[in-house]
Design a protein around this motif. Structure first.
Motif, short mmCIF file in Angstrom:
data_model
loop_
_atom_site.label_atom_id
_atom_site.label_comp_id
_atom_site.label_asym_id
_atom_site.label_seq_id
_atom_site.Cartn_x
_atom_site.Cartn_y
_atom_site.Cartn_z
N LYS A 129 10.28 60.78 24.33
CA LYS A 129 9.76 60.49 22.99
C LYS A 129 10.62 61.24 21.97
O LYS A 129 10.83 62.45 22.09
CB LYS A 129 8.31 60.93 22.88
CG LYS A 129 7.66 60.51 21.59
CD LYS A 129 6.17 60.81 21.60
CE LYS A 129 5.50 60.31 20.34
NZ LYS A 129 4.05 60.49 20.38
N PRO A 130 11.11 60.54 20.96
CA PRO A 130 12.01 61.18 19.99
C PRO A 130 11.28 62.16 19.09
O PRO A 130 10.11 61.99 18.76
CB PRO A 130 12.57 60.01 19.19
CG PRO A 130 11.59 58.92 19.37
CD PRO A 130 10.94 59.12 20.70
N GLU A 131 11.99 63.18 18.69
CA GLU A 131 11.47 64.21 17.80
C GLU A 131 10.91 63.59 16.51
O GLU A 131 9.86 63.99 16.02
CB GLU A 131 12.60 65.20 17.49
CG GLU A 131 12.18 66.57 17.08
CD GLU A 131 11.26 67.27 18.08
OE1 GLU A 131 10.25 67.83 17.60
OE2 GLU A 131 11.52 67.28 19.29
N PRO A 141 6.17 55.72 24.77
CA PRO A 141 7.00 56.70 24.06
C PRO A 141 8.49 56.63 24.39
O PRO A 141 9.30 57.28 23.74
CB PRO A 141 6.41 58.04 24.50
CG PRO A 141 5.68 57.76 25.76
CD PRO A 141 5.25 56.33 25.70
N LYS A 142 8.86 55.82 25.38
CA LYS A 142 10.27 55.69 25.74
C LYS A 142 10.88 54.38 25.25
O LYS A 142 12.02 54.06 25.58
CB LYS A 142 10.45 55.82 27.25
CG LYS A 142 10.22 57.24 27.74
CD LYS A 142 10.60 57.34 29.18
CE LYS A 142 10.53 58.77 29.66
NZ LYS A 142 10.99 58.88 31.04
N LYS A 143 10.14 53.61 24.48
CA LYS A 143 10.65 52.35 23.92
C LYS A 143 10.11 52.17 22.52
O LYS A 143 8.92 52.28 22.30
CB LYS A 143 10.22 51.15 24.77
CG LYS A 143 11.01 50.98 26.03
CD LYS A 143 10.85 49.57 26.55
CE LYS A 143 11.57 49.39 27.84
NZ LYS A 143 12.91 48.97 27.73
N LEU A 172 16.77 58.49 15.11
CA LEU A 172 16.81 58.74 16.54
C LEU A 172 18.17 59.34 16.88
O LEU A 172 19.21 58.77 16.56
CB LEU A 172 16.58 57.44 17.32
CG LEU A 172 15.31 56.67 16.95
CD1 LEU A 172 15.23 55.35 17.71
CD2 LEU A 172 14.08 57.51 17.19
N LYS A 173 18.15 60.50 17.51
CA LYS A 173 19.36 61.24 17.84
C LYS A 173 20.05 60.61 19.06
O LYS A 173 19.38 60.12 19.97
CB LYS A 173 19.06 62.70 18.13
CG LYS A 173 18.38 63.42 16.98
CD LYS A 173 19.33 63.56 15.83
CE LYS A 173 18.72 64.36 14.70
NZ LYS A 173 19.54 64.33 13.51
#
Length: 189
Positions: A129-131, A141-143, A172-173
């Motif tokens: 999950k992105p910051e 949380p991964k898509k 998104l980093k």
């Protein structure tokens, strides 16, 4: 996605070429073809050389900005590339050569891809999950999916519609991003 492919065996004696050197060589060979009279407005989109199961696969994606890529285009590039690779014999291992269009849900892998598709819908696969979205409850949380707004040094900004609130602009980093593809929308089908 249109494909043309064939199996190859190479008997190159010597050290293995690095993956990057193989993809660079393939890029040069394909560019030679595109710059010839046979090129017909085709361009190289992306090259991958990777292990899949017990096989090695050399995948070449070709594109054309003004028209679609047909199976005959893939076959011609595949034949030309296959002949040149047999001549140069740079790959020690057996491998499968695939030439295809990048498809509607094309991978965005290089800066030029991201710049070309600014304003388009994308699907982003993440390592975690992105910051930027920690405070939001996401179904997965991964898509995430959204509109590609910016690309800077490997980081992307996407506009995400979140429930009934105003759209969220999330940065998104690059270290969080596993893969970015164009999203296929109902209007395109």
């Amino acid at each position: 996605m249109l494909k043309s492919g064939s199996a190859h065996s190479s008997n190159f004696v010597g050290t293995n070429m690095a993956k990057k050197r193989i993809t660079d060589l393939v890029s040069e060979i394909v560019e030679e073809y595109f710059n010839s009279s046979e090129g017909n407005g085709l361009e190289l989109y992306h090259v991958e050389y990777q292990k899949e199961g017990s096989d090695k696969v050399l995948r070449v994606y070709i594109d054309r900005r003004e028209a679609y890529v047909g199976t005959d285009d893939c076959e011609k590039v595949s034949k030309y590339l296959s002949d040149k690779l047999d001549e140069k014999d740079p790959i020690e291992d057996n491998y499968v050569l695939e030439v295809s269009s990048p498809g509607m849900d094309r991978l965005l892998a290089m800066e030029e891809h991201f710049k070309r598709y600014l304003g388009q819908a994308v699907d982003v696969s993440l390592y975690r999950k992105p910051e930027a979205l920690k405070e939001y409850k996401l179904q997965n949380p991964k898509k995430v999916s959204g509109i590609l707004k910016d690309y800077r040094d490997g980081d992307i900004t996407i506009e995400i519609d979140y429930l009934d609130s105003e759209p969220v602009n999330a940065v998104l980093k690059s270290k969080e991003i596993a893969r970015v593809n164009l999203a296929v929308t109902m209007e395109e089908i």
